[in-house]
Design a protein around this motif. Structure first.
Motif, PDB file in Angstrom:
ATOM      1  N   ARG A   1       9.329   5.354   9.083  1.00 40.38           N
ATOM      2  CA  ARG A   1       9.696   3.937   9.299  1.00 40.38           C
ATOM      3  C   ARG A   1       9.911   3.237   7.962  1.00 40.38           C
ATOM      4  O   ARG A   1      10.823   2.433   7.811  1.00 40.38           O
ATOM      5  CB  ARG A   1       8.595   3.223  10.098  1.00 40.38           C
ATOM      6  CG  ARG A   1       8.457   3.695  11.545  1.00 40.38           C
ATOM      7  CD  ARG A   1       7.557   2.777  12.355  1.00 40.38           C
ATOM      8  NE  ARG A   1       6.171   2.783  11.941  1.00 40.38           N
ATOM      9  CZ  ARG A   1       5.219   3.575  12.454  1.00 40.38           C
ATOM     10  NH1 ARG A   1       5.515   4.435  13.422  1.00 40.38           N
ATOM     11  NH2 ARG A   1       3.973   3.503  12.029  1.00 40.38           N
ATOM     12  N   GLU A   2       9.066   3.555   6.980  1.00 44.87           N
ATOM     13  CA  GLU A   2       9.235   2.947   5.651  1.00 44.87           C
ATOM     14  C   GLU A   2      10.584   3.339   5.042  1.00 44.87           C
ATOM     15  O   GLU A   2      11.273   2.520   4.447  1.00 44.87           O
ATOM     16  CB  GLU A   2       8.117   3.416   4.706  1.00 44.87           C
ATOM     17  CG  GLU A   2       6.768   2.837   5.012  1.00 44.87           C
ATOM     18  CD  GLU A   2       6.709   1.341   4.749  1.00 44.87           C
ATOM     19  OE1 GLU A   2       6.723   0.930   3.585  1.00 44.87           O
ATOM     20  OE2 GLU A   2       6.658   0.589   5.737  1.00 44.87           O
ATOM     21  N   LEU A   3      10.934   4.614   5.206  1.00 38.95           N
ATOM     22  CA  LEU A   3      12.206   5.079   4.650  1.00 38.95           C
ATOM     23  C   LEU A   3      13.380   4.378   5.337  1.00 38.95           C
ATOM     24  O   LEU A   3      14.360   3.998   4.695  1.00 38.95           O
ATOM     25  CB  LEU A   3      12.330   6.600   4.808  1.00 38.95           C
ATOM     26  CG  LEU A   3      11.400   7.449   3.930  1.00 38.95           C
ATOM     27  CD1 LEU A   3      11.521   8.926   4.288  1.00 38.95           C
ATOM     28  CD2 LEU A   3      11.723   7.258   2.445  1.00 38.95           C
TER      29      LEU A   3
ATOM     30  N   TYR B   1      -0.286  -2.199   1.958  1.00 44.00           N
ATOM     31  CA  TYR B   1      -0.346  -3.412   1.128  1.00 44.00           C
ATOM     32  C   TYR B   1       0.706  -4.402   1.618  1.00 44.00           C
ATOM     33  O   TYR B   1       1.778  -4.000   2.065  1.00 44.00           O
ATOM     34  CB  TYR B   1      -0.046  -2.977  -0.305  1.00 44.00           C
ATOM     35  CG  TYR B   1      -0.096  -4.036  -1.359  1.00 44.00           C
ATOM     36  CD1 TYR B   1      -1.273  -4.727  -1.621  1.00 44.00           C
ATOM     37  CD2 TYR B   1       1.023  -4.320  -2.134  1.00 44.00           C
ATOM     38  CE1 TYR B   1      -1.317  -5.670  -2.626  1.00 44.00           C
ATOM     39  CE2 TYR B   1       0.982  -5.254  -3.155  1.00 44.00           C
ATOM     40  CZ  TYR B   1      -0.195  -5.935  -3.402  1.00 44.00           C
ATOM     41  OH  TYR B   1      -0.239  -6.862  -4.403  1.00 44.00           O
ATOM     42  N   GLN B   2       0.383  -5.681   1.486  1.00 40.15           N
ATOM     43  CA  GLN B   2       1.342  -6.701   1.927  1.00 40.15           C
ATOM     44  C   GLN B   2       2.348  -6.981   0.801  1.00 40.15           C
ATOM     45  O   GLN B   2       2.402  -8.086   0.261  1.00 40.15           O
ATOM     46  CB  GLN B   2       0.615  -7.979   2.314  1.00 40.15           C
ATOM     47  CG  GLN B   2      -0.287  -7.804   3.512  1.00 40.15           C
ATOM     48  CD  GLN B   2      -0.597  -9.132   4.192  1.00 40.15           C
ATOM     49  OE1 GLN B   2      -0.081 -10.180   3.849  1.00 40.15           O
ATOM     50  NE2 GLN B   2      -1.447  -9.079   5.198  1.00 40.15           N
ATOM     51  N   GLY B   3       3.123  -5.952   0.461  1.00 40.86           N
ATOM     52  CA  GLY B   3       4.061  -6.063  -0.651  1.00 40.86           C
ATOM     53  C   GLY B   3       5.077  -7.164  -0.471  1.00 40.86           C
ATOM     54  O   GLY B   3       5.520  -7.798  -1.429  1.00 40.86           O
ATOM     55  N   ASP B   4       5.474  -7.417   0.765  1.00 42.82           N
ATOM     56  CA  ASP B   4       6.449  -8.476   1.018  1.00 42.82           C
ATOM     57  C   ASP B   4       5.779  -9.737   1.540  1.00 42.82           C
ATOM     58  O   ASP B   4       6.424 -10.598   2.137  1.00 42.82           O
ATOM     59  CB  ASP B   4       7.529  -7.992   1.996  1.00 42.82           C
ATOM     60  CG  ASP B   4       8.537  -7.100   1.289  1.00 42.82           C
ATOM     61  OD1 ASP B   4       8.558  -7.113   0.040  1.00 42.82           O
ATOM     62  OD2 ASP B   4       9.290  -6.381   1.966  1.00 42.82           O
TER      63      ASP B   4
ATOM     64  N   GLU C   1       3.593  -6.115   7.894  1.00 41.49           N
ATOM     65  CA  GLU C   1       4.768  -5.888   8.730  1.00 41.49           C
ATOM     66  C   GLU C   1       4.346  -5.171  10.021  1.00 41.49           C
ATOM     67  O   GLU C   1       3.346  -4.452  10.027  1.00 41.49           O
ATOM     68  CB  GLU C   1       5.802  -5.077   7.944  1.00 41.49           C
ATOM     69  CG  GLU C   1       6.363  -5.900   6.782  1.00 41.49           C
ATOM     70  CD  GLU C   1       7.093  -5.077   5.728  1.00 41.49           C
ATOM     71  OE1 GLU C   1       7.589  -3.989   6.059  1.00 41.49           O
ATOM     72  OE2 GLU C   1       7.156  -5.537   4.577  1.00 41.49           O
ATOM     73  N   PRO C   2       5.104  -5.382  11.129  1.00 42.47           N
ATOM     74  CA  PRO C   2       4.697  -4.795  12.406  1.00 42.47           C
ATOM     75  C   PRO C   2       4.476  -3.287  12.327  1.00 42.47           C
ATOM     76  O   PRO C   2       3.552  -2.748  12.937  1.00 42.47           O
ATOM     77  CB  PRO C   2       5.858  -5.115  13.352  1.00 42.47           C
ATOM     78  CG  PRO C   2       6.576  -6.258  12.717  1.00 42.47           C
ATOM     79  CD  PRO C   2       6.325  -6.182  11.246  1.00 42.47           C
ATOM     80  N   GLU C   3       5.314  -2.604  11.525  1.00 39.04           N
ATOM     81  CA  GLU C   3       5.128  -1.144  11.455  1.00 39.04           C
ATOM     82  C   GLU C   3       3.857  -0.789  10.692  1.00 39.04           C
ATOM     83  O   GLU C   3       3.254   0.265  10.901  1.00 39.04           O
ATOM     84  CB  GLU C   3       6.341  -0.426  10.857  1.00 39.04           C
ATOM     85  CG  GLU C   3       6.746  -0.832   9.481  1.00 39.04           C
ATOM     86  CD  GLU C   3       7.859  -1.878   9.491  1.00 39.04           C
ATOM     87  OE1 GLU C   3       7.850  -2.732  10.398  1.00 39.04           O
ATOM     88  OE2 GLU C   3       8.711  -1.829   8.587  1.00 39.04           O
ATOM     89  N   HIS C   4       3.412  -1.677   9.797  1.00 36.83           N
ATOM     90  CA  HIS C   4       2.153  -1.436   9.093  1.00 36.83           C
ATOM     91  C   HIS C   4       0.978  -1.601  10.055  1.00 36.83           C
ATOM     92  O   HIS C   4       0.027  -0.834  10.044  1.00 36.83           O
ATOM     93  CB  HIS C   4       2.015  -2.419   7.928  1.00 36.83           C
ATOM     94  CG  HIS C   4       3.044  -2.206   6.862  1.00 36.83           C
ATOM     95  ND1 HIS C   4       3.305  -3.126   5.877  1.00 36.83           N
ATOM     96  CD2 HIS C   4       3.890  -1.166   6.643  1.00 36.83           C
ATOM     97  CE1 HIS C   4       4.260  -2.645   5.085  1.00 36.83           C
ATOM     98  NE2 HIS C   4       4.636  -1.471   5.537  1.00 36.83           N
TER      99      HIS C   4
ATOM    100  N   ALA D   1      -6.624  -4.435  12.628  1.00 38.19           N
ATOM    101  CA  ALA D   1      -5.531  -4.150  11.687  1.00 38.19           C
ATOM    102  C   ALA D   1      -5.152  -5.423  10.929  1.00 38.19           C
ATOM    103  O   ALA D   1      -4.992  -5.409   9.702  1.00 38.19           O
ATOM    104  CB  ALA D   1      -4.327  -3.595  12.440  1.00 38.19           C
ATOM    105  N   ASP D   2      -5.028  -6.525  11.660  1.00 42.52           N
ATOM    106  CA  ASP D   2      -4.665  -7.791  10.999  1.00 42.52           C
ATOM    107  C   ASP D   2      -5.725  -8.190   9.981  1.00 42.52           C
ATOM    108  O   ASP D   2      -5.420  -8.674   8.892  1.00 42.52           O
ATOM    109  CB  ASP D   2      -4.534  -8.917  12.034  1.00 42.52           C
ATOM    110  CG  ASP D   2      -3.328  -8.711  12.939  1.00 42.52           C
ATOM    111  OD1 ASP D   2      -2.386  -8.014  12.514  1.00 42.52           O
ATOM    112  OD2 ASP D   2      -3.345  -9.231  14.072  1.00 42.52           O
TER     113      ASP D   2
END
Ligand code: SF4
Ligand code: SF4
Lengths: 389, 430
Positions: free
Chosen positions: A145-147, B153-156, B160-163, B331-332
């Motif tokens: 997903r990251e890719l 990590y919350q890089g952005d 993100e939902p996928e995280h 997770a949050d």
């Protein structure tokens, strides 16, 4: 001049050029091409190339740049790499980049990604959270997903979203690149006097900033040329150098180790260029293939979690055996968390296996090599005298 | 965050007595664990999943807390020396070395009781690279499973939902089965929900306490006092009845101080007259904690907000554990811990604190140990100054290595900084 010398002269020129002229020229010759910088250790270069972009490894300024601005960003107890990376950027040497990727190597590089977001708001910046969980269904899917996100984002920056065919072609290209790097490593381990590390390193370092096709040509030509005029065989100890995966040692330090009597027969230098240890499949879904290759077949390194409880203990003996080495030099950048926190685990495993070890710290701008010369020289002598592993 | 008895530092309120007793009882239970059979889970403060651990009737143990306690009790110097003798670099985080040194010296915990071996190392990889190495190192000492829980990590700037999905997937695939195995109990979602509900209750009260610093005078010190206030919720007591009781009591006491117009209790008594309201970024020094606090309180400086008290959760930004989505809320929670936030979010937080708490200035305490906090703080300083127009102070020390606490330097630095604030005030007034 022999072919070998011509190639190494070229590589040295690329290495010393902190204005990245080779990369800039590639961009000016290809007006649709954009450049993506990436920091150590691993970034999926296939995705960059498939997005019509040129990957450019950013390894700081080594011992060739005076730090004027970079020190204002870092306390004395933080490693040297990020300050010289900032120096490069603040002196406009990186102004040809359209995006910069910061892999999850350590907290310094992680935080640098945010500093970049603040300092260069017009640039695309992405923190690449590499997967640590080696279950393909969990870590693999996450990385996939990251890719895919990266593919979308780089597509927006370059104006060309990589298709599956683009990705397959890039995977094929990088399979070739990794093959030639593995061949170079194999050849060095077999006959290190023919392929001294100071040359191999320069070639690989050039490969980090030029187009992969150009690197392939040079590397293949070099492989052919090493038999032309190789230096005479010398009886030296065989060592592996561990811990040099991020901030790079100055070239002088690499030369010093070898000239002090140690052939380097395996190392962590620029490890991202061979992170995937096997060819990536070109059939099927290329993104899934890239993800799977990382999860199942990546180098063991300090920047990734080691799931095997005995993994750290046994790693050094495995590497020493594979490289037919006599000993290990643990060389870590000062204040480098990954290298220095790993060291006690790796070293005790090595010593338990009876492998001679020495350890020291360096910085990319270290200028005095006397101490290293003495240490490496004594190490080599003692190995010769008492035998290696 | 200190979970110390605190009585050596400040005079006792009922909440302090409660905290002292809770901690003493917890460490007694830990000591008895090998006999009682209660499983012990070692984990970290950021991203700790206490409610899940408790739902399996297991006991959490947090090596960071032990390390800081060793610092406060003057033991860290020897522990660090022990670890360095064993080959650990002088350049790396002193929490790790303090913990390893403590282990090599018999593993006696902060309250003087023997610490049990872990049944599980829960490596919640949240906001700090060193965590990974810390438990890889500990794993060599113990014969127990390790679960690695990667928190992206919350890089952005957001999880993100996928995280979020990745974290939930790991909890389901790895953590819950491991907890079932060590506890011999099935995962009980209702029980988890119960603990999460208790967590949210305590979180409400903690946030009310933190927000009370908006008053003048501030009834709390949000850094030196704050580390005590967050102790229970950041460690073993989030999601427990004792935790709820502690925060209810603490909130009552703080509200009473607001009503009476009183300031916080400091090593030198009540700080009712407050000349400077400050925001602090970075962890405190623990080896000279009291002396460090005094440098502020003697100058009548009170800390009205701090980022360090958010390493175990950013409740004041609105997060609450939500029992209706047990795994998602965990997770949050993990994703939002302070050191998992990117630099722009950290800067926003400081800027907002300065505005929301009407601060006169901000101080960055940069600790040598911690790249997670320290790398980038000089840029943060300039950026916050630029955005608020408020100048900041930059001081350097360490968490638990007394070699890096230079009292004279820090005191000078702080005094000249406060003088600068005075000079600015005079300029504005004239
Ligand atoms: S040298 Fe080490 S600490 Fe510094 S940026 Fe690289 S990995 Fe991180
Ligand atoms: S590096 Fe920082 S966040 Fe990590 S364990 Fe040490 S003090 Fe804590």
């Amino acid at each position: 001049m022999s072919n070998r010398k011509i190639i190494i002269e070229w590589a040295l020129g690329v290495y010393e050029d902190l204005h990245f002229t080779a990369a800039r020229e590639t961009l000016s010759q290809n007006p649709n091409l954009k450049a993506v910088g990436f920091l150590p250790v691993y970034a999926p270069r296939e995705v960059i190339v498939a997005s019509s972009m040129l990957p450019v490894g950013i390894y700081g300024g080594g011992d060739q740049i005076e730090i004027i601005r970079g020190d204002a960003y870092y306390q004395s107890y933080i490693c040297h790499l990020p300050r010289s990376v900032i120096e490069l950027a603040q002196s406009d040497r990186l102004d040809f980049l359209s995006a910069v990727l910061f892999p999850s190597t350590c907290d310094v590089i992680r935080n640098l990604s945010g500093m970049w977001q603040v300092m260069y708001p017009d640039l695309y910046v992405r923190y690449l959270d590499l997967p640590h969980v080696r279950d393909p269904e969990v870590g693999g899917k996450f990385w996939e997903r990251e890719l895919r996100t990266l593919i979308d984002k780089l597509g927006e920056v370059s104006g060309h979203r990589a298709s599956d065919d683009d990705l397959r072609a890039a995977i094929h290209l990088y399979n070739e690149v990794r093959w030639v790097i593995r061949e170079l490593y194999r050849a060095r381990s077999a006959e290190p006097w023919r392929l001294p590390t100071e040359e191999l390193y320069l070639l690989l370092r050039a490969g980090e900033v030029v187009a992969p096709e150009l690197f392939l040509d040079k590397a293949r030509a070099y492989l052919e040329a090493i038999h032309e005029d190789s230096p005479p065989m010398k009886d030296r100890s065989r060592v592996i150098v561990v811990g040099t995966f991020c901030e790079q040692p100055p070239l002088g330090l690499i030369k010093t180790i070898e000239r002090a009597g140690c052939w380097i027969v395996d190392d962590d230098l620029l490890i991202g260029n061979r992170m995937l240890t096997r060819d990536v499949q070109t059939q099927g879904d290329p993104v899934a293939n890239l993800a799977e290759a990382f999860i199942l077949h990546s180098e063991k390194t300090s920047v990734l979690y080691e799931p095997d409880p005995d993994g750290k203990k046994t790693l050094m003996a495995q590497r020493v055996r594979a490289a037919k080495a006599d000993g290990i030099i643990f060389a870590a950048p000062s204040f480098c968390d990954p290298a220095l926190l790993d060291r006690p685990m790796l070293r005790s495993g090595a010593e338990e296996a009876g492998i001679p070890c020495i350890a020291f710290k360096y910085a990319e701008n270290t200028g005095q090599f006397q101490q290293f010369r003495e240490q490496a020289g004594t190490f080599s002598d003692s190995i010769k005298l008492w035998g290696g592993s | 965050m200190a979970t110390d008895s605190a009585d050596s530092v400040v005079q006792k309120d009922r909440s302090m007595v409660l905290q002292k007793n809770m901690i003493a009882e917890h460490f007694k239970r830990l000591e008895r664990a090998p006999e009682s059979g209660e499983p012990v889970v070692y984990t970290f403060v950021p991203g700790n999943l206490t409610e899940l651990i408790r739902s399996f009737d297991a006991l959490p143990l947090l090596p960071e807390i032990n390390a800081l306690q060793s610092g406060m009790r003057g033991k860290s110097k020897d522990y660090i020396a022990e670890a360095e003798r064993a080959g650990h670099s002088e350049d790396v985080c002193t929490y790790v070395k303090c913990d390893i040194g403590m282990l090599k010296s018999g593993n006696i915990g902060p309250t003087g009781t023997k610490l049990p071996k872990p049944d599980l190392l829960l490596l919640s990889y949240t906001g700090c690279y060193t965590f990974m190495k810390w438990f890889e190192l500990l794993r060599e000492e113990y014969d127990c499973p390790t679960v690695f829980l990667q928190i992206p990590y919350q890089g952005d700037g957001e999880l993100e939902p996928e995280h979020r999905k990745y974290i939930v997937d790991q909890i389901e695939a790895d953590l819950i089965p491991a907890m079932e195995k060590i506890s011999g109990k099935k995962y009980d979602e209702d029980k988890l929900k119960h603990h999460l509900g208790l967590a949210a209750e305590a979180e409400d009260d903690l946030v009310a306490v933190l927000h009370s610093a908006k008053n003048r005078p501030s009834p709390i010190d949000s850094y030196f006092g704050g580390v005590y206030y967050v102790g229970p919720i950041f460690s073993a007591f989030r999601g427990t009845e004792e935790g709820v009781e502690y925060y209810r009591e603490l909130r009552k006491e703080v509200e009473a101080r607001v009503a009476a117009g009183l300031g916080p209790v400091t090593p030198d008594g009540s700080l009712d007259e407050q000349d400077y309201r400050l925001v602090v970024e970075g962890p405190p020094n623990w080896t000279s904690f009291r002396e460090f606090w005094r440098m502020f309180s003697e100058e009548k400086a009170v800390v009205v907000a701090s980022t360090y008290t958010k390493v175990g959760g950013t409740y004041d930004l609105g997060f609450r554990h939500d029992p209706s989505d047990p795994l998602g809320t965990m997770a949050d929670y993990c994703g939002g811990c302070y050191t998992n936030l990117n630099m722009p979010s950290r800067i926003d937080m400081l800027v907002n604190y300065i505005k929301d708490y009407s601060a006169d200035g901000f101080v960055i305490n940069s600790v040598k140990s911690c790249n997670s906090f320290s790398a980038g703080q000089l840029m943060m300083l300039r950026e916050v100054e630029k955005r608020t127009g408020v100048p900041g102070a930059f001081i350097e020390s360490d968490l638990v290595d007394p070699r890096y606490f230079s009292a004279a330097n820090i005191k000078n630095r702080l005094e000249s900084y406060l003088q600068m604030i005075d000079a600015r005030r005079q300029r504005t007034a004239s």
